[in-house]
Scaffold this active site. Structure first.
Site, short mmCIF file in Angstrom:
data_model
loop_
_atom_site.label_atom_id
_atom_site.label_comp_id
_atom_site.label_asym_id
_atom_site.label_seq_id
_atom_site.Cartn_x
_atom_site.Cartn_y
_atom_site.Cartn_z
N ALA A 116 16.16 6.52 11.99
CA ALA A 116 17.12 7.58 11.68
C ALA A 116 16.45 8.73 10.95
O ALA A 116 16.72 9.91 11.22
CB ALA A 116 18.27 7.02 10.85
N ASP A 165 15.96 9.19 18.94
CA ASP A 165 15.62 7.99 19.70
C ASP A 165 15.47 8.24 21.19
O ASP A 165 14.74 7.52 21.88
CB ASP A 165 16.69 6.91 19.49
CG ASP A 165 16.66 6.32 18.08
OD1 ASP A 165 15.77 6.71 17.29
OD2 ASP A 165 17.52 5.47 17.77
N HIS A 197 7.17 2.33 -18.07
CA HIS A 197 7.17 0.88 -18.29
C HIS A 197 8.45 0.48 -19.01
O HIS A 197 8.86 1.16 -19.95
CB HIS A 197 5.96 0.48 -19.13
CG HIS A 197 5.94 -0.98 -19.50
ND1 HIS A 197 5.55 -1.94 -18.62
CD2 HIS A 197 6.29 -1.61 -20.66
CE1 HIS A 197 5.64 -3.12 -19.21
NE2 HIS A 197 6.10 -2.95 -20.45
N ILE A 209 24.77 5.62 16.13
CA ILE A 209 24.61 4.18 15.91
C ILE A 209 24.32 3.90 14.45
O ILE A 209 24.85 2.96 13.85
CB ILE A 209 23.47 3.63 16.80
CG1 ILE A 209 23.86 3.68 18.27
CG2 ILE A 209 23.12 2.20 16.39
CD1 ILE A 209 25.03 2.78 18.64
#
Length: 467
Positions: free
Chosen positions: A321, A313, A446, A41
């Site tokens: 994932a 899952d 920075h 999926i």
């Protein structure tokens, strides 16, 4: 094709194909079985194609609503919905083909078909008509069959008017009105995408906040942003029924005892997922299930049958994932006998790719207080970031939560530009048991958005420079 393997994997999603590659690297003779394209999926109908859609929305939104801030002016800006969808599908196709190449490169055998367990060592392969086309045996079997959208009887999905996320990313025409039931990551991402393109979007959530698992401050900030976009949001609201009537879908909601009827062209059901456990022979084999997911020992992902494992899952939350991939690697390394730390489920980053993006890892402020911690909390708004100012992304903040006693970083929560990238630093800091001052004392480049993580830590200890 040989029919004897050391490891056979049912399912080629982010858990299955990653487990297969790691197994091959470790010298196992491996086969991966999936009836569809590899990638599951996530690559075919989830993570990757949705990010393509969202990127389209981001670019369109920036040019249309913020172009003049950059000295950019356009006339008659428009888009073609079908081309946006096509780009998403093309990207998905290319990535799934790359996965097939990885499987081939690692000398993993690939069987296209539906695998069904006959006994603890045998799998029969069924073709698209359900007929047996092949049979293999394996010393070890890993089930990685994933999950699918959950359905409720009062929201009957017909995939035309009442749809799932799969249909939502592949519609032939853009709906004028869309009701989304469920305000988790999937629902919120589609709410952002469609609203930017001009669809009137309504979001309905049963719990107190959108993105209910996130820190409350983050959820409330995103809700304000979405309402400014014109998205209508109902929280603490139950959907009693959804009915197709002609070309419209009527949705009856109940908010604090007050009923109301809404109407839209489409209704997207985004109420969660449930494990793909049917049809694989699990019940016949006696593999234990729990709440429609496979029950495993999460130290090595073994089921109650010693040589059969399950990952991703199909074994339940968190349905992510990157978790499936980590479980797949961990599982095959355990089979190999490699001794390594278990997957740390307390340090899993979660991401939502709307704009502003949302990302988090670890404890929320309310959960940390519930567990009895005395806290130091640091926040740094992107409004005070020079880099955020320069790139025109000043909304949101970084929020870090520390244990006041020991300085341990308990959780990090970010809403703003590139939040889903920035969260990796916070997750790594937690994994390395960084304290607030070790973050403060790490020099950050920075100008960068990542400086905001350092500044948030400094703020927790009263040492922030730029706020």
């Amino acid at each position: 094709m040989s029919d004897n393997y050391q490891i056979a994997i049912l399912g080629g999603g982010p858990g299955g194909y990653v487990a297969a590659i790691r197994a091959a690297q470790l010298g196992f003779k491996t086969v991966v079985i999936d009836k569809d394209n590899l990638g599951g999926i996530c690559l075919n109908w989830g993570c990757i194609p949705t990010k393509s859609l969202i990127r389209n929305a981001e670019i369109y939104d920036t040019i249309k609503n913020h172009g003049k801030d950059f000295g950019l002016y356009t006339q008659d800006l428009s888009f073609k919905f079908n081309e946006i969808i096509k780009r998403s599908r093309d990207i998905s196709d290319r990535i799934t083909k790359n996965v097939e190449l990885l499987i081939k490169k690692n000398k993993i055998e690939r069987i296209r078909g539906f695998g069904k367990l006959i006994n603890k060592n045998q799998i029969v392969i069924l073709d698209k008509d359900g007929k047996e086309s092949n049979s293999i045996t394996a010393d070890n079997i890993i089930i990685a069959t994933g999950a699918r959208p959950k359905t409720l009887p009062n929201i009957p999905i017909d995939r035309k008017n009442i749809i799932t996320s799969t249909e939502a990313m592949n519609l032939a025409e853009q709906p004028k009105e869309l009701i989304i039931v469920g305000a988790g990551a999937i629902g919120i991402e589609f709410a952002y995408f469609y609203s930017v393109l001009g669809t009137k979007v309504t979001v309905i959530e049963m719990l107190d906040n959108i993105l209910p698992i996130e820190d409350k401050e983050v959820s409330q900030t995103l809700e304000k942003n979405f309402k400014k976009r014109g998205i209508e949001i109902y929280t603490k609201t139950v959907v009693e029924k959804a009915e197709v009537k002609g070309q419209k879908v009527n949705v009856t909601i109940n908010q604090n005892g007050q009923k109301k009827e809404l109407s839209a062209d489409k209704v997207l059901s985004a109420i969660g997922v449930t494990g793909n456990v049917e049809g694989f022979g699990l019940e016949e084999l006696g593999i234990e299930l729990y709440k429609n997911h496979i029950k495993v020992d999460k130290k090595n992902y073994r089921t109650n049958i010693p040589n059969i494992f399950a990952i991703g899952d199909v074994i339940g939350p968190p349905w992510l994932a990157h978790v499936a991939s980590a479980e797949g690697i961990h599982c095959v390394e355990k089979i190999k006998g490699i001794n390594k730390p278990e997957v740390d489920y307390d340090n899993i980053p979660g991401c939502t790719y709307c704009q502003p993006q949302v990302a988090s890892v670890g404890l929320t402020e309310s959960k940390a207080k519930e567990l009895g911690y005395e806290l130091k909390i640091g926040k740094f708004p992107f409004m005070a970031s020079g880099k955020a100012f320069a790139v025109g992304e000043r909304e949101g903040f970084v929020k870090l939560i520390f244990d006041a006693k020991y300085g341990e970083l308990l959780g990090g929560h970010i809403i703003g530009s590139e939040a889903t990238e920035l969260i990796a630093e916070v997750a790594l800091a937690r994994a390395m048991e960084a304290t607030g001052h070790s973050i403060i004392n790490t020099i950050h480049a920075h100008p960068t958005l990542s400086e905001s993580v350092m500044e948030a830590a400094a703020n927790a200890y009263g040492e922030a420079i730029h706020i």
